[in-house]
Design an enzyme around this catalytic site. Structure first.
Site, PDB file in Angstrom:
ATOM      1  N   ASP A  99       0.854  -1.189   0.000  1.00  0.00           N
ATOM      2  CA  ASP A  99       0.000   0.000   0.000  1.00  0.00           C
ATOM      3  C   ASP A  99       0.899   1.252   0.000  1.00  0.00           C
ATOM      4  O   ASP A  99       2.096   1.163   0.296  1.00  0.00           O
ATOM      5  CB  ASP A  99      -0.872  -0.089   1.268  1.00  0.00           C
ATOM      6  CG  ASP A  99      -1.631   1.188   1.525  1.00  0.00           C
ATOM      7  OD1 ASP A  99      -2.242   1.714   0.585  1.00  0.00           O
ATOM      8  OD2 ASP A  99      -1.620   1.665   2.685  1.00  0.00           O
ATOM      9  N   ASP A 117      -0.268   5.081   1.004  1.00  0.00           N
ATOM     10  CA  ASP A 117      -0.525   6.043   2.095  1.00  0.00           C
ATOM     11  C   ASP A 117      -0.405   5.382   3.466  1.00  0.00           C
ATOM     12  O   ASP A 117      -1.020   4.331   3.717  1.00  0.00           O
ATOM     13  CB  ASP A 117      -1.935   6.623   1.968  1.00  0.00           C
ATOM     14  CG  ASP A 117      -2.083   7.526   0.752  1.00  0.00           C
ATOM     15  OD1 ASP A 117      -1.284   8.462   0.616  1.00  0.00           O
ATOM     16  OD2 ASP A 117      -2.996   7.283  -0.058  1.00  0.00           O
ATOM     17  N   ASP A 173      -5.162   3.227  -3.216  1.00  0.00           N
ATOM     18  CA  ASP A 173      -6.331   4.034  -3.576  1.00  0.00           C
ATOM     19  C   ASP A 173      -5.963   5.518  -3.715  1.00  0.00           C
ATOM     20  O   ASP A 173      -6.843   6.363  -3.784  1.00  0.00           O
ATOM     21  CB  ASP A 173      -7.442   3.829  -2.528  1.00  0.00           C
ATOM     22  CG  ASP A 173      -8.780   4.359  -3.022  1.00  0.00           C
ATOM     23  OD1 ASP A 173      -8.951   4.508  -4.244  1.00  0.00           O
ATOM     24  OD2 ASP A 173      -9.656   4.655  -2.177  1.00  0.00           O
ATOM     25  N   ASP A 188      -2.077  -0.887   5.945  1.00  0.00           N
ATOM     26  CA  ASP A 188      -2.493  -0.324   7.242  1.00  0.00           C
ATOM     27  C   ASP A 188      -4.004  -0.216   7.429  1.00  0.00           C
ATOM     28  O   ASP A 188      -4.468   0.000   8.531  1.00  0.00           O
ATOM     29  CB  ASP A 188      -1.906   1.088   7.416  1.00  0.00           C
ATOM     30  CG  ASP A 188      -2.563   2.088   6.474  1.00  0.00           C
ATOM     31  OD1 ASP A 188      -2.264   2.038   5.272  1.00  0.00           O
ATOM     32  OD2 ASP A 188      -3.419   2.873   6.918  1.00  0.00           O
TER      33      ASP A 188
HETATM   34 MG   LIG Z   1      -2.813   3.091   3.574  1.00  0.00          MG
END
Ligand SMILES: [Mg+2]
Ligand SMILES: [Zn+2]
Length: 261
Positions: free
Chosen positions: A36, A38, A126, A202
């Site tokens: 991922d 962010d 995303d 996360d």
């Molecule tokens: Mg994230």
């Protein structure tokens, strides 16, 4: 929709999705490391960071709309307002993203993973291709990644950044309609190319991805963040082994010995 097509033709369309993975030799089983962006590679949420270029009052009003508009709707409105009302173009947005800090030790983890000739390293996020590519360019690490699965972004002729959905989905309730990370992982795993998959993340849409992992795979959940808080409720949904980590230094220590060939 006609206007979007026109914009794409006029603007500079950014690449960055689905490149590279198909080039690896299908006959040799490989390791997929999917990460991922962010709050996993970078410390902050890039959409929140860019929204802070708006005046605080305007920013707060838009944040309140997130439950209804979703994150993609939020960042689209932020980018639109930055351009139309505050004359902030793509270059200034890109500069804001380039200055975001990496999670401590994470650049080292990425370089180590990419150095392993068995590993295909990719980002599943995303955020969007413009933000991610700007940040990777800042550290000259775009070349480490075999693929980036994210919402495509275009720069319009006017200088405004336009973000489009990666997909339109209604099957998964854990993920937003524009991107189900689980479906991305499922597609990669079903290629049969990977003897082992490592997924690092996360938040809740990362949980969706980790639910697709097999017993021989590893889910790496960031301690103290959204998904970690929901682990107790979802532990039975995961078939993979689980590693929890707080920063890249810890992740390196826990993960690297497990994927040495
Ligand atoms: Mg994230
Ligand atoms: Zn999903």
């Amino acid at each position: 929709m006609f206007s979007i097509l026109k914009i794409i033709r006029l603007g500079r369309c950014l690449s960055g999705i689905r490149r590279g993975l198909s080039q690896s030799n299908p006959l040799t089983p490989r390791i997929l490391a999917a990460i991922d962006f962010d709050k996993t590679i970078i410390e902050q949420d890039s959409y929140v960071a860019v929204s802070q270029l708006l005046p605080p009052k305007q920013c707060k009003e838009l944040v309140n709309l997130i439950p209804k508009s979703g994150w993609l709707g939020f960042i689209s409105r932020v980018l639109q307002l930055l351009h139309s009302e505050h004359k902030v173009n793509y270059a200034s947005v890109g500069m804001r993203v380039r200055h975001l800090q990496a999670v401590p030790g994470m650049l080292r983890v990425l370089r180590q993973l990419a150095r392993n000739p068995e590993v295909d390293l990719c980002i599943v996020s995303d955020a969007n291709s413009f933000f991610i590519e700007e940040w990777l360019k800042q550290y000259a690490i775009e070349c480490l990644f075999a693929g980036v699965f994210t919402n495509p972004a275009c720069i319009q002729a006017s200088g405004e950044v336009l973000v489009l959905p990666y997909q339109e989905q209604t099957d998964c309730e854990l993920c937003p309609s524009n991107l189900c990370k689980g479906s991305v992982l499922e597609e990669l795993i079903s290629s049969g190319r990977y003897k082992r998959v490592v997924y690092v993340g996360d938040s809740c849409n990362d949980l969706c991805a980790m639910k697709r992992l097999r017993a021989k795979d590893i889910g790496c959940i960031r301690r103290g963040y959204e998904m970690y808080g929901k682990m107790a409720a979802h532990a039975g949904d995961l078939s993979c082994s689980v590693v929890t980590w707080r920063d890249g230094h810890e992740l390196e220590m826990l993960l690297m010995p497990k994927i040495v060939s």
